[in-house]
Design an enzyme around this catalytic site. Structure first.
Site, PDB file in Angstrom:
ATOM      1  N   ASP A   1      -2.214  -0.188   5.875  1.00 37.00           N
ATOM      2  CA  ASP A   1      -1.656  -0.273   4.518  1.00 37.00           C
ATOM      3  C   ASP A   1      -2.697   0.320   3.574  1.00 37.00           C
ATOM      4  OD1 ASP A   1      -0.736  -0.968   2.005  1.00 37.00           O
ATOM      5  OD2 ASP A   1      -0.927  -3.140   2.298  1.00 37.00           O
TER       6      ASP A   1
ATOM      7  N   ARG B   1      -7.840  -0.607  -1.553  1.00 33.41           N
ATOM      8  CA  ARG B   1      -8.293  -0.969  -0.210  1.00 33.41           C
ATOM      9  C   ARG B   1      -7.349  -0.437   0.843  1.00 33.41           C
ATOM     10  NH1 ARG B   1      -9.189  -6.898   1.024  1.00 33.41           N
ATOM     11  NH2 ARG B   1      -7.347  -7.278  -0.248  1.00 33.41           N
TER      12      ARG B   1
ATOM     13  N   LYS C   1      -6.100  -1.476   4.382  1.00 34.25           N
ATOM     14  CA  LYS C   1      -6.104  -2.638   5.274  1.00 34.25           C
ATOM     15  C   LYS C   1      -5.504  -2.248   6.628  1.00 34.25           C
ATOM     16  CE  LYS C   1      -4.825  -3.513   1.497  1.00 34.25           C
ATOM     17  NZ  LYS C   1      -4.034  -3.748   0.292  1.00 34.25           N
TER      18      LYS C   1
ATOM     19  N   GLY D   1       7.957   3.414  -4.466  1.00 35.04           N
ATOM     20  CA  GLY D   1       6.727   3.220  -3.686  1.00 35.04           C
ATOM     21  C   GLY D   1       7.024   2.608  -2.325  1.00 35.04           C
ATOM     22  N   VAL D   2       6.471   3.219  -1.274  1.00 35.97           N
ATOM     23  CA  VAL D   2       6.799   2.769   0.082  1.00 35.97           C
ATOM     24  C   VAL D   2       6.334   1.334   0.315  1.00 35.97           C
ATOM     25  CG1 VAL D   2       4.730   3.709   1.232  1.00 35.97           C
ATOM     26  CG2 VAL D   2       6.866   3.462   2.512  1.00 35.97           C
ATOM     27  N   ASP D   3       5.238   0.917  -0.342  1.00 36.23           N
ATOM     28  CA  ASP D   3       4.783  -0.473  -0.174  1.00 36.23           C
ATOM     29  C   ASP D   3       5.803  -1.452  -0.748  1.00 36.23           C
ATOM     30  OD1 ASP D   3       4.177   0.488  -2.737  1.00 36.23           O
ATOM     31  OD2 ASP D   3       2.254  -0.555  -2.870  1.00 36.23           O
TER      32      ASP D   3
ATOM     33  N   ASP E   1       4.158  -8.066  -5.530  1.00 35.32           N
ATOM     34  CA  ASP E   1       2.990  -7.585  -4.793  1.00 35.32           C
ATOM     35  C   ASP E   1       1.857  -7.408  -5.799  1.00 35.32           C
ATOM     36  OD1 ASP E   1       1.066  -6.303  -3.288  1.00 35.32           O
ATOM     37  OD2 ASP E   1       2.449  -4.871  -2.367  1.00 35.32           O
TER      38      ASP E   1
ATOM     39  N   THR F   1      -3.688  -3.587  -6.857  1.00 33.98           N
ATOM     40  CA  THR F   1      -4.267  -2.823  -7.959  1.00 33.98           C
ATOM     41  C   THR F   1      -3.256  -2.773  -9.112  1.00 33.98           C
ATOM     42  OG1 THR F   1      -5.388  -1.505  -6.310  1.00 33.98           O
ATOM     43  CG2 THR F   1      -5.315  -0.617  -8.544  1.00 33.98           C
TER      44      THR F   1
HETATM   45  N1  LIG Z   1     -11.855  -8.736   0.321  1.00 29.12           N
HETATM   46  C1  LIG Z   1     -11.388  -8.224  -0.809  1.00 29.12           C
HETATM   47  N2  LIG Z   1     -11.851  -7.051  -1.268  1.00 29.12           N
HETATM   48  C2  LIG Z   1     -11.380  -6.501  -2.390  1.00 29.12           C
HETATM   49  N3  LIG Z   1     -10.427  -7.072  -3.161  1.00 29.12           N
HETATM   50  C3  LIG Z   1      -9.922  -8.247  -2.754  1.00 29.12           C
HETATM   51  C4  LIG Z   1     -10.359  -8.878  -1.564  1.00 29.12           C
HETATM   52  N4  LIG Z   1      -9.647 -10.007  -1.409  1.00 29.12           N
HETATM   53  C5  LIG Z   1      -8.823 -10.099  -2.450  1.00 29.12           C
HETATM   54  N5  LIG Z   1      -8.991  -9.055  -3.280  1.00 29.12           N
HETATM   55  C6  LIG Z   1      -8.237  -8.842  -4.506  1.00 29.12           C
HETATM   56  O1  LIG Z   1      -7.233  -7.941  -4.147  1.00 29.12           O
HETATM   57  C7  LIG Z   1      -6.938  -7.075  -5.232  1.00 29.12           C
HETATM   58  C8  LIG Z   1      -6.452  -5.784  -4.644  1.00 29.12           C
HETATM   59  O2  LIG Z   1      -5.293  -6.138  -3.922  1.00 29.12           O
HETATM   60  P1  LIG Z   1      -4.785  -5.270  -2.730  1.00 29.12           P
HETATM   61  O3  LIG Z   1      -5.832  -5.185  -1.695  1.00 29.12           O
HETATM   62  O4  LIG Z   1      -3.460  -5.804  -2.365  1.00 29.12           O
HETATM   63  O5  LIG Z   1      -4.655  -3.920  -3.531  1.00 29.12           O
HETATM   64  P2  LIG Z   1      -4.617  -2.447  -3.079  1.00 29.12           P
HETATM   65  O6  LIG Z   1      -5.305  -2.195  -1.803  1.00 29.12           O
HETATM   66  O7  LIG Z   1      -5.054  -1.640  -4.211  1.00 29.12           O
HETATM   67  O8  LIG Z   1      -3.147  -2.297  -2.831  1.00 29.12           O
HETATM   68  P3  LIG Z   1      -2.079  -1.616  -3.748  1.00 29.12           P
HETATM   69  O9  LIG Z   1      -2.616  -0.340  -4.253  1.00 29.12           O
HETATM   70  O10 LIG Z   1      -1.011  -1.432  -2.768  1.00 29.12           O
HETATM   71  O11 LIG Z   1      -1.767  -2.582  -4.810  1.00 29.12           O
HETATM   72  C9  LIG Z   1      -8.213  -6.976  -6.035  1.00 29.12           C
HETATM   73  O12 LIG Z   1      -7.902  -6.953  -7.399  1.00 29.12           O
HETATM   74  C10 LIG Z   1      -8.987  -8.240  -5.667  1.00 29.12           C
HETATM   75  O13 LIG Z   1      -8.954  -9.154  -6.740  1.00 29.12           O
HETATM   76  C1  LIG Z   2       3.283   1.101  -7.971  1.00 27.46           C
HETATM   77  C2  LIG Z   2       2.442   1.299  -6.720  1.00 27.46           C
HETATM   78  C3  LIG Z   2       1.159   2.032  -7.067  1.00 27.46           C
HETATM   79  C4  LIG Z   2       2.077  -0.087  -6.189  1.00 27.46           C
HETATM   80  O1  LIG Z   2       1.215   0.001  -5.106  1.00 27.46           O
HETATM   81  C5  LIG Z   2       3.217   2.082  -5.629  1.00 27.46           C
HETATM   82  O2  LIG Z   2       4.331   1.362  -5.224  1.00 27.46           O
HETATM   83  C6  LIG Z   2       3.655   3.448  -6.116  1.00 27.46           C
HETATM   84  O3  LIG Z   2       2.874   4.358  -6.134  1.00 27.46           O
HETATM   85  N1  LIG Z   2       4.953   3.577  -6.525  1.00 27.46           N
HETATM   86  C7  LIG Z   2       5.556   4.781  -6.997  1.00 27.46           C
HETATM   87  C8  LIG Z   2       6.357   4.533  -8.237  1.00 27.46           C
HETATM   88  C9  LIG Z   2       7.536   3.601  -8.052  1.00 27.46           C
HETATM   89  O4  LIG Z   2       7.567   2.790  -7.117  1.00 27.46           O
HETATM   90  O5  LIG Z   2       8.463   3.658  -8.883  1.00 27.46           O
HETATM   91  K   LIG Z   3       0.262  -3.187  -1.906  1.00 33.17           K
END
Ligand SMILES: Nc1ncnc2c1ncn2[C@@H]1O[C@H](COP(=O)(O)OP(=O)(O)OP(=O)(O)O)[C@@H](O)[C@H]1O
Ligand SMILES: CC(C)(CO)[C@@H](O)C(=O)NCCC(=O)O
Ligand SMILES: [K+]
Length: 284
Positions: A6, A11, A13, A120-122, A142, A145
Site C-alpha cells: 500500500d 508511507r 506499507k 483514488g484506488v485506496d 481513511d 496523509t
Molecule cells: N509508524 C508510523 N510512521 C509514520 N506515521 C505513522 C505511524 N503510525 C501512525 N502514523 C500516522 O499515520 C499517518 C499517515 O497515515 P498513513 O500511513 O495511513 O498515510 P499514508 O501512507 O500517507 O497513506 P495515504 O497517502 O494513503 O493517506 C501519519 O500522519 C501519522 O500520524
Molecule cells: C485522496 C488520496 C490522496 C488519499 O490517499 C487518494 O485517494 C487519491 O489520490 N485520490 C485521487 C482523487 C480522488 O479520489 O478523487
Molecule cells: K491510505
C-alpha cells in the site's frame, strides 16, 4: 509468498502472505514513501529477495513516474513485474452468507465517478473491503496523509466522498507556502502551549488538531442529518482505517455518544490490504 503493498503519500506499507485465500500475515512493515530514489527503493525491495515472492500486488496513489520507478526496481531486484490495482466502474462481491447475504446472491459495488479510474484506488479498495463485510449503508474513513470519507448505500452505490488534508498536510501547507510562518517557526525549539500555542509551531500544530477533530465531529453531524427522516438510521455502519484511524475513531465515537446515536463503528487498520486482496482474488 505474495507481497501486498500500500503505497501512500507518506508511507509504503507491506504485508507478506503465503495464501491469498487465508491472508494471514507472515510479515508486515513500512518505509518512508518520500525516500523513493531508484537506489533506495531497490534497498527496500531487496529485503524480500529470499522469500520466494510469486507476485507483487500494489495499491498506489503515487505519480506515474513513481509507479514506473517502483516497477523497474521490482523487476530488477525480485524479477517480478508488479500488478497495480485500479479503480473500476464496478466490483462484484463474493457470495458471502456469513454476513447475512444468502438472500441477495449478487451484490455489486458501483463507482459513480464519470471517470472511474480517477477515484483514488485506496478509496476504492477500502470500499471493496467494507462492502465484503457489511450489507447496510456505510461510511468508510481513511485517515492518512489526506483524510477521505466515502459513503456507500446498501445497494452498493457510491454516494460520494470527501478528501481533506490530514494534520501533517495542514501544517505543511502553512509552514511551506507562507514565508512568514516558516520564519517564525524556525525560532521555536519546541512547541509551547496546551490548548492554544504560545509559539508558532504550537499554534500551527494545535490548530491542525482542532481542524481534524472538527471535521470528524461535523462529519458525524452531517451523516446524522442525512438520515434524520429515514427510519433506517440504525442500518448504517462507520468503518475507519489509516495511520491516524485510532484518533479519528475517538472523535467519531465521542460525537455519536453526545448525539445519542448508537451507530456501529469499526476500526480496521488493514482495510486497504483487505480490499487489495479481494481485488487480486478476482484479477489474478
Ligand atoms: N509508524 C508510523 N510512521 C509514520 N506515521 C505513522 C505511524 N503510525 C501512525 N502514523 C500516522 O499515520 C499517518 C499517515 O497515515 P498513513 O500511513 O495511513 O498515510 P499514508 O501512507 O500517507 O497513506 P495515504 O497517502 O494513503 O493517506 C501519519 O500522519 C501519522 O500520524
Ligand atoms: C485522496 C488520496 C490522496 C488519499 O490517499 C487518494 O485517494 C487519491 O489520490 N485520490 C485521487 C482523487 C480522488 O479520489 O478523487
Ligand atoms: K491510505
Amino acid at each position: 509468498m505474495f507481497l501486498f503493498i500500500d503505497q501512500g503519500n507518506s508511507r509504503c506499507k507491506y504485508v507478506l502472505t503465503k495464501s491469498v485465500e487465508l491472508f494471514k500475515e507472515e510479515a508486515a512493515g513500512a518505509w518512508d514513501s518520500k525516500a523513493s530514489s531508484a537506489d533506495e527503493l531497490k534497498k527496500h525491495l531487496e529485503q524480500f529477495a529470499g522469500f520466494g515472492v510469486k507476485a507483487v500486488i500494489i495499491s498506489s496513489v503515487a505519480s506515474r513516474e513513481t509507479k514506473d520507478l517502483f516497477k523497474q526496481a521490482c523487476e530488477r531486484t525480485l524479477k517480478i513485474t508488479p500488478v497495480f490495482a485500479t479503480s473500476t466502474s464496478s466490483y462484484s462481491a463474493k457470495d458471502n452468507s456469513a454476513i447475512g447475504n444468502s438472500a441477495q446472491l449478487s451484490r455489486t459495488l458501483v463507482n459513480t465517478y464519470a471517470k472511474p479510474q480517477a477515484l483514488g484506488v485506496d478509496r476504492w479498495l477500502a470500499m471493496i473491503a467494507v462492502f465484503e463485510r457489511c450489507v447496510t449503508d456505510f461510511i468508510v474513513i481513511d485517515a492518512g496523509t489526506a483524510i477521505t470519507a466515502d459513503w456507500v448505500n446498501a445497494q452498493g452505490v457510491h454516494q460520494g466522498g470527501h478528501i481533506v488534508a490530514g494534520k501533517k498536510l495542514l501544517q505543511q501547507s502553512l509552514l511551506g507556502e507562507t514565508g512568514g510562518i516558516a520564519w517564525s517557526a524556525s525560532h521555536d525549539n519546541q512547541a509551547e502551549g496546551d490548548l492554544f500555542g504560545q509559539n508558532t509551531s504550537a499554534a500551527v500544530s494545535l490548530g491542525a488538531d482542532v481542524m481534524v477533530e472538527g471535521y470528524c465531529r461535523q462529519l458525524v453531524r452531517q451523516i446524522i442529518s442525512a438520515y434524520k427522516d429515514a427510519d433506517n438510521s440504525n442500518n448504517l455502519e462507520i468503518w475507519i482505517t489509516g495511520g491516524d484511524g485510532a484518533e479519528v475513531l475517538q472523535w467519531i465515537e465521542q460525537e455519536l455518544k453526545l448525539l445519542n446515536k448508537p451507530i456501529k463503528v469499526t476500526l480496521e487498520p488493514r482495510l486497504v490490504f483487505l480490499g487489495l486482496n479481494h481485488w487480486f482474488s478476482v484479477n489474478k
